[in-house]
Design a protein around this motif. Structure first.
Motif, PDB file in Angstrom:
ATOM      1  N   TYR A  86     -29.000  44.013  18.582  1.00 48.19           N
ATOM      2  CA  TYR A  86     -29.687  43.900  19.878  1.00 48.19           C
ATOM      3  C   TYR A  86     -29.578  42.530  20.545  1.00 48.19           C
ATOM      4  O   TYR A  86     -29.652  42.417  21.749  1.00 48.19           O
ATOM      5  CB  TYR A  86     -31.175  44.181  19.705  1.00 48.19           C
ATOM      6  N   ARG A  99     -31.617  39.195  21.496  1.00 48.02           N
ATOM      7  CA  ARG A  99     -33.068  38.940  21.598  1.00 48.02           C
ATOM      8  C   ARG A  99     -33.831  40.254  21.746  1.00 48.02           C
ATOM      9  O   ARG A  99     -33.328  41.194  22.389  1.00 48.02           O
ATOM     10  CB  ARG A  99     -33.347  38.068  22.830  1.00 48.02           C
ATOM     11  N   HIS A 119     -23.061  40.243  30.523  1.00 50.05           N
ATOM     12  CA  HIS A 119     -21.769  40.823  30.138  1.00 50.05           C
ATOM     13  C   HIS A 119     -20.779  40.563  31.248  1.00 50.05           C
ATOM     14  O   HIS A 119     -20.847  41.176  32.299  1.00 50.05           O
ATOM     15  CB  HIS A 119     -21.900  42.336  29.925  1.00 50.05           C
ATOM     16  N   ASN A 175     -29.253  42.751  33.577  1.00 46.67           N
ATOM     17  CA  ASN A 175     -30.705  42.628  33.382  1.00 46.67           C
ATOM     18  C   ASN A 175     -31.619  43.195  34.473  1.00 46.67           C
ATOM     19  O   ASN A 175     -32.809  43.380  34.218  1.00 46.67           O
ATOM     20  CB  ASN A 175     -31.063  41.132  33.267  1.00 46.67           C
ATOM     21  N   ALA A 214     -36.696  41.687  31.083  1.00 41.40           N
ATOM     22  CA  ALA A 214     -35.312  41.874  30.624  1.00 41.40           C
ATOM     23  C   ALA A 214     -35.149  41.581  29.138  1.00 41.40           C
ATOM     24  O   ALA A 214     -34.078  41.819  28.577  1.00 41.40           O
ATOM     25  CB  ALA A 214     -34.367  40.990  31.439  1.00 41.40           C
ATOM     26  N   ASN A 259     -35.199  45.586  24.909  1.00 41.75           N
ATOM     27  CA  ASN A 259     -33.991  46.381  24.706  1.00 41.75           C
ATOM     28  C   ASN A 259     -34.278  47.823  25.065  1.00 41.75           C
ATOM     29  O   ASN A 259     -35.414  48.185  25.405  1.00 41.75           O
ATOM     30  CB  ASN A 259     -33.517  46.227  23.266  1.00 41.75           C
ATOM     31  N   HIS A 260     -33.224  48.627  24.973  1.00 43.70           N
ATOM     32  CA  HIS A 260     -33.326  50.013  25.433  1.00 43.70           C
ATOM     33  C   HIS A 260     -33.536  50.997  24.279  1.00 43.70           C
ATOM     34  O   HIS A 260     -32.952  50.856  23.205  1.00 43.70           O
ATOM     35  CB  HIS A 260     -32.040  50.398  26.164  1.00 43.70           C
ATOM     36  N   TYR A 284     -33.424  52.033  30.014  1.00 41.89           N
ATOM     37  CA  TYR A 284     -32.616  51.542  31.140  1.00 41.89           C
ATOM     38  C   TYR A 284     -32.066  52.690  31.979  1.00 41.89           C
ATOM     39  O   TYR A 284     -31.566  52.480  33.073  1.00 41.89           O
ATOM     40  CB  TYR A 284     -31.402  50.748  30.651  1.00 41.89           C
ATOM     41  N   LYS A 318     -24.360  48.862  30.964  1.00 40.31           N
ATOM     42  CA  LYS A 318     -25.042  47.888  30.090  1.00 40.31           C
ATOM     43  C   LYS A 318     -24.241  47.540  28.843  1.00 40.31           C
ATOM     44  O   LYS A 318     -24.732  46.835  27.961  1.00 40.31           O
ATOM     45  CB  LYS A 318     -26.423  48.416  29.668  1.00 40.31           C
ATOM     46  N   PHE A 363     -23.288  49.068  26.047  1.00 41.70           N
ATOM     47  CA  PHE A 363     -23.526  49.492  24.666  1.00 41.70           C
ATOM     48  C   PHE A 363     -23.686  51.001  24.636  1.00 41.70           C
ATOM     49  O   PHE A 363     -23.986  51.625  25.662  1.00 41.70           O
ATOM     50  CB  PHE A 363     -24.775  48.802  24.080  1.00 41.70           C
TER      51      PHE A 363
HETATM   52  C1  SAM Z   1     -31.565  43.318  29.449  1.00 42.50           C
HETATM   53  S1  SAM Z   1     -30.688  42.784  28.050  1.00 42.50           S
HETATM   54  C2  SAM Z   1     -31.862  42.950  26.771  1.00 42.50           C
HETATM   55  C3  SAM Z   1     -32.142  41.647  26.067  1.00 42.50           C
HETATM   56  C4  SAM Z   1     -30.978  41.147  25.243  1.00 42.50           C
HETATM   57  N1  SAM Z   1     -31.004  41.757  23.930  1.00 42.50           N
HETATM   58  C5  SAM Z   1     -30.972  39.635  25.113  1.00 42.50           C
HETATM   59  O1  SAM Z   1     -30.537  39.148  24.082  1.00 42.50           O
HETATM   60  O2  SAM Z   1     -31.367  38.954  26.065  1.00 42.50           O
HETATM   61  C6  SAM Z   1     -29.623  44.136  27.870  1.00 42.50           C
HETATM   62  C7  SAM Z   1     -28.580  43.983  26.793  1.00 42.50           C
HETATM   63  O3  SAM Z   1     -29.177  44.038  25.491  1.00 42.50           O
HETATM   64  C8  SAM Z   1     -28.365  44.803  24.600  1.00 42.50           C
HETATM   65  N2  SAM Z   1     -29.075  46.044  24.218  1.00 42.50           N
HETATM   66  C9  SAM Z   1     -30.196  46.536  24.774  1.00 42.50           C
HETATM   67  N3  SAM Z   1     -30.573  47.676  24.177  1.00 42.50           N
HETATM   68  C10 SAM Z   1     -29.674  47.926  23.223  1.00 42.50           C
HETATM   69  C11 SAM Z   1     -29.508  48.986  22.281  1.00 42.50           C
HETATM   70  N4  SAM Z   1     -30.368  50.002  22.208  1.00 42.50           N
HETATM   71  N5  SAM Z   1     -28.437  48.913  21.447  1.00 42.50           N
HETATM   72  C12 SAM Z   1     -27.561  47.892  21.524  1.00 42.50           C
HETATM   73  N6  SAM Z   1     -27.662  46.866  22.396  1.00 42.50           N
HETATM   74  C13 SAM Z   1     -28.702  46.871  23.239  1.00 42.50           C
HETATM   75  C14 SAM Z   1     -27.103  45.160  25.369  1.00 42.50           C
HETATM   76  O4  SAM Z   1     -26.155  44.164  25.157  1.00 42.50           O
HETATM   77  C15 SAM Z   1     -27.596  45.139  26.803  1.00 42.50           C
HETATM   78  O5  SAM Z   1     -26.583  44.965  27.750  1.00 42.50           O
END
Ligand code: SAM
Length: 483
Positions: free
Chosen positions: A34, A36, A149, A189, A215, A218-219, A253, A271, A273
Motif C-alpha cells: 500500500y 502510506r 504515479h 489523489n 488521500a 487506501n482503497h 476510489y 490509480k 493498481f
Molecule cells: C491516494 S493514494 C493512497 C495513499 C498512498 N498509499 C500513499 O502512500 O500516499 C493512492 C495510491 O495508493 C496505492 N493504493 C491504494 N489502495 C491500494 C490497494 N488496495 N492496493 C494496492 N495499492 C493501493 C496505489 O498506489 C494508489 O494509486
C-alpha cells in the motif's frame, strides 16, 4: 519520509483549525503493497467522526457535461461572460475583479494568451492543475510529498491541451514540468466534490479537490468509512462500521455499486493498481450479484458470472445450466447495455426512464445488476425534479420499492452506514408521507416511529453537510411531535 509528511500534514490541519491532537483517532504508517496507510489508533464506532480535512486547492473536473460555471463561486452561468481582464475564464458579475481570481488571472496572462476573447474548454478544464502552481511554499512542499504515479497514460492530457493557447508557455519549460507533476498528483489523489446548485439542483456540478489527509486512505471495495462535505468544502470523514484499533481505514476510489470488472478496470487505469480485496475475489460479490447478467440460454432462468472474477479474460458461466460465454461477448453485451442506459439517462425524462425500467429492463437484466441499480437511483433522485411531471401514487410506490432494493444490495455488500443510505432513508420517508397524503390515510404509531428512526439515521449521516435534505429537520420535528 512518513514522519516528515505527518508533521507537515498535522501543521496544515492545525493552521486550518481542523486538528487539536485531543483524542485523534488516526495514525499514518507504512505498509507493504500500500505505501502510506491511515490506521485507527483506537476503536472507532460506526458514524463516529474520524477526521476533518480541507482541500489544498480545488477546481473544475473534466466530467461536467460541458456545463460552464463561474470559476470563483462555481455558480452555473445562464450566459457565458468571460473575465474583463481577458484571461478567458468564465466569471459571474459578482466575481469579476475579485482578489481570489486576480492572482490566477495574472499568472495566466503572463503566459501571453492567444485568441484572448475566445472561451477555451481546455483551459477551463486545466484550471485545477494551474491552481496547484499558486500554492504557498509550505503547501507546495506538502503536495509534493503526496503519492504520484507519473507513468500513467492519462496524466498529462490537460497540460498538453493548453500549450497551444499561449505564446510563452513552452513544452520544455520548468512551469510545464511542474504542471505535469501537479496533474499526476491530482490523478493519483484527488477527490470528487459534488456541489448541488442552489436554484437548479439538476444542474449540480462537481469539482475535484486535493485533500491531503483524505488521500492517505487506501482503497477497498468494501470501505469502512464515508465522507460528506459542508458548504466551506470541509470534508467530514466518519466510520461506516466499527473499526478496531490497528485496522486500516479504507476509502473506496471507485463507485461502490459498480461490478467487479468495472471497478478493477477503473482502478487499474486511473490509480495504477489491481484490487484483490475480498469482494473482488468473490464471484457473487458477497451475494449481491451486482455484476450478474441473465443467462443467454432462452430456456434457462439462471444468471451468469465470471468463473474467475480476477481475470478479465475469464469466461462467464451460468449458475443454473452451466452454459459458458466468452468474455468478449460479455463485454460487448455489457457495453451495449451501458451505452443504451447512459443515453437514456442523458436524453429522456425520468418518468420515461421509469417506464423503461419497469417494462423492459427486467426482461434482459437481473434486478440486482449494477445498471438496474443505476436506473433505480436515477428515478429515486430525479423524478421529483421534473417540473413538467406530476408524480402519482404509483411513482411513490416505485420509489419506495427501489430504495429498499438498493438498501438490500448495500447491506449484502456489508457497506455499513454510508452516504447513499443517508439519502435513501430520507427518500423512503418522503415517499411514504406523500403516499399517505394522496391516499388520505393517517399513519399509525408504529409507522410514525419507524419514520422517526429512519430520519434520525439519515440525520446522523448527512447533518450539516451540503447534502442534508432541505426538509430533513422539518420532517424530524413532524414525526417526533406526533409521537
Ligand atoms: C491516494 S493514494 C493512497 C495513499 C498512498 N498509499 C500513499 O502512500 O500516499 C493512492 C495510491 O495508493 C496505492 N493504493 C491504494 N489502495 C491500494 C490497494 N488496495 N492496493 C494496492 N495499492 C493501493 C496505489 O498506489 C494508489 O494509486
Amino acid at each position: 519520509m512518513c514522519d516528515e509528511f505527518k508533521s507537515a500534514l498535522v501543521k496544515y490541519l492545525i493552521d486550518a483549525k481542523l486538528y487539536t491532537g485531543d483524542d485523534c483517532v488516526w495514525d499514518i504508517v507504512e505498509k507493504e503493497i500500500y505505501g502510506r496507510c491511515l490506521i485507527a489508533k483506537r476503536d472507532i464506532q460506526a458514524n463516529e467522526v474520524i477526521f476533518y480535512d480541507k482541500p489544498l486547492f480545488c477546481g473544475p473536473r473534466v466530467n461536467n457535461y460541458n456545463k460552464i460555471f463561474c470559476v470563483v463561486c462555481y455558480k452555473i452561468l445562464p450566459k457565458l461572460t468571460l473575465c474583463n481582464a481577458k484571461c478567458k475564464f468564465p466569471l459571474c458579475d459578482d466575481c469579476q475583479d475579485t482578489e481570489k481570481h486576480r492572482v490566477e488571472c495574472e499568472l495566466i496572462r503572463s503566459w501571453k494568451i492567444r485568441n484572448e476573447n475566445k472561451y477555451s474548454k481546455h483551459l477551463f478544464r486545466a484550471l485545477t492543475v494551474i491552481r496547484g502552481l499558486l500554492l504557498s511554499n509550505e503547501d507546495s512542499k506538502l503536495m509534493n510529498m503526496m503519492a504520484c504515479h507519473e507513468n500513467s497514460d492519462i496524466q498529462n492530457i490537460e497540460v498538453e491541451k493548453i500549450l497551444d493557447e499561449f505564446e510563452a508557455l513552452t513544452a520544455d519549460s520548468e512551469e510545464v514540468s511542474r504542471l505535469k507533476r501537479i496533474s499526476s498528483i491530482l490523478n493519483t489523489n484527488a477527490f470528487e466534490l459534488g456541489l448541488p446548485h442552489d436554484s437548479q439542483p439538476e444542474h449540480g456540478i462537481s469539482l475535484r479537490g486535493l485533500f491531503v489527509l483524505g488521500a492517505c486512505m487506501n482503497h477497498n471495495c468494501i470501505p469502512n468509512m464515508y465522507y460528506t462535505y459542508n458548504d466551506k468544502k470541509i470534508m467530514t470523514a466518519k466510520a461506516s462500521k466499527l473499526i478496531r484499533k490497528g485496522e486500516q481505514i479504507f476509502n473506496t476510489y471507485s463507485k461502490a455499486l459498480w461490478g467487479t470488472q468495472q471497478r478493477r478496470v477503473h482502478l487499474g487505469y486511473s490509480k495504477n493498481f489491481l484490487c484483490k480485496c475480498d469482494r473482488c475475489l468473490d464471484r457473487t460479490e458477497m451475494g449481491s450479484y451486482i455484476s450478474a447478467i441473465k443467462c443467454i440460454n432462452p430456456e434457462c432462468i439462471g444468471v451468469m458470472l465470471p468463473i474467475n472474477s480476477l481475470v478479465i479474460t475469464s469466461p462467464w458461466k451460468c449458475e443454473k445450466c452451466n452454459m459458458k460465454l466468452n468474455h468478449i461477448r460479455v463485454s460487448k453485451l455489457t457495453d451495449l447495455v451501458a451505452r443504451q442506459i447512459l443515453k437514456r439517462i442523458e436524453t429522456e425524462p425520468t418518468y420515461v426512464i421509469n417506464q423503461y425500467l419497469k417494462e423492459k429492463v427486467s426482461t434482459f437484466l437481473p434486478s440486482t445488476n449494477q445498471f438496474s441499480i443505476e436506473l433505480k437511483l436515477q428515478v429515486i433522485l430525479k423524478l421529483k425534479q421534473d417540473p413538467n411531471y406530476v408524480m402519482n401514487m404509483e411513482d411513490y410506490k416505485d420509489i419506495e420499492k427501489y430504495c429498499y432494493d438498493v438498501l438490500e444490495i448495500i447491506d449484502r455488500l456489508s457497506l455499513g452506514e454510508n452516504f447513499l443510505k443517508g439519502i435513501l432513508y430520507h427518500e423512503i420517508v418522503v415517499a411514504k408521507t406523500k403516499l399517505a397524503e394522496l391516499q388520505g390515510l393517517t399513519l399509525d404509531d408504529e409507522t410514525r416511529n419507524y419514520m422517526a428512526e429512519l430520519l434520525e439515521k439519515s440525520f446522523n449521516i448527512l447533518a450539516n453537510s451540503i447534502s442534508e435534505p432541505k426538509d430533513l429537520r422539518q420532517l424530524m420535528l413532524f414525526y417526533k411531535k406526533a409521537n
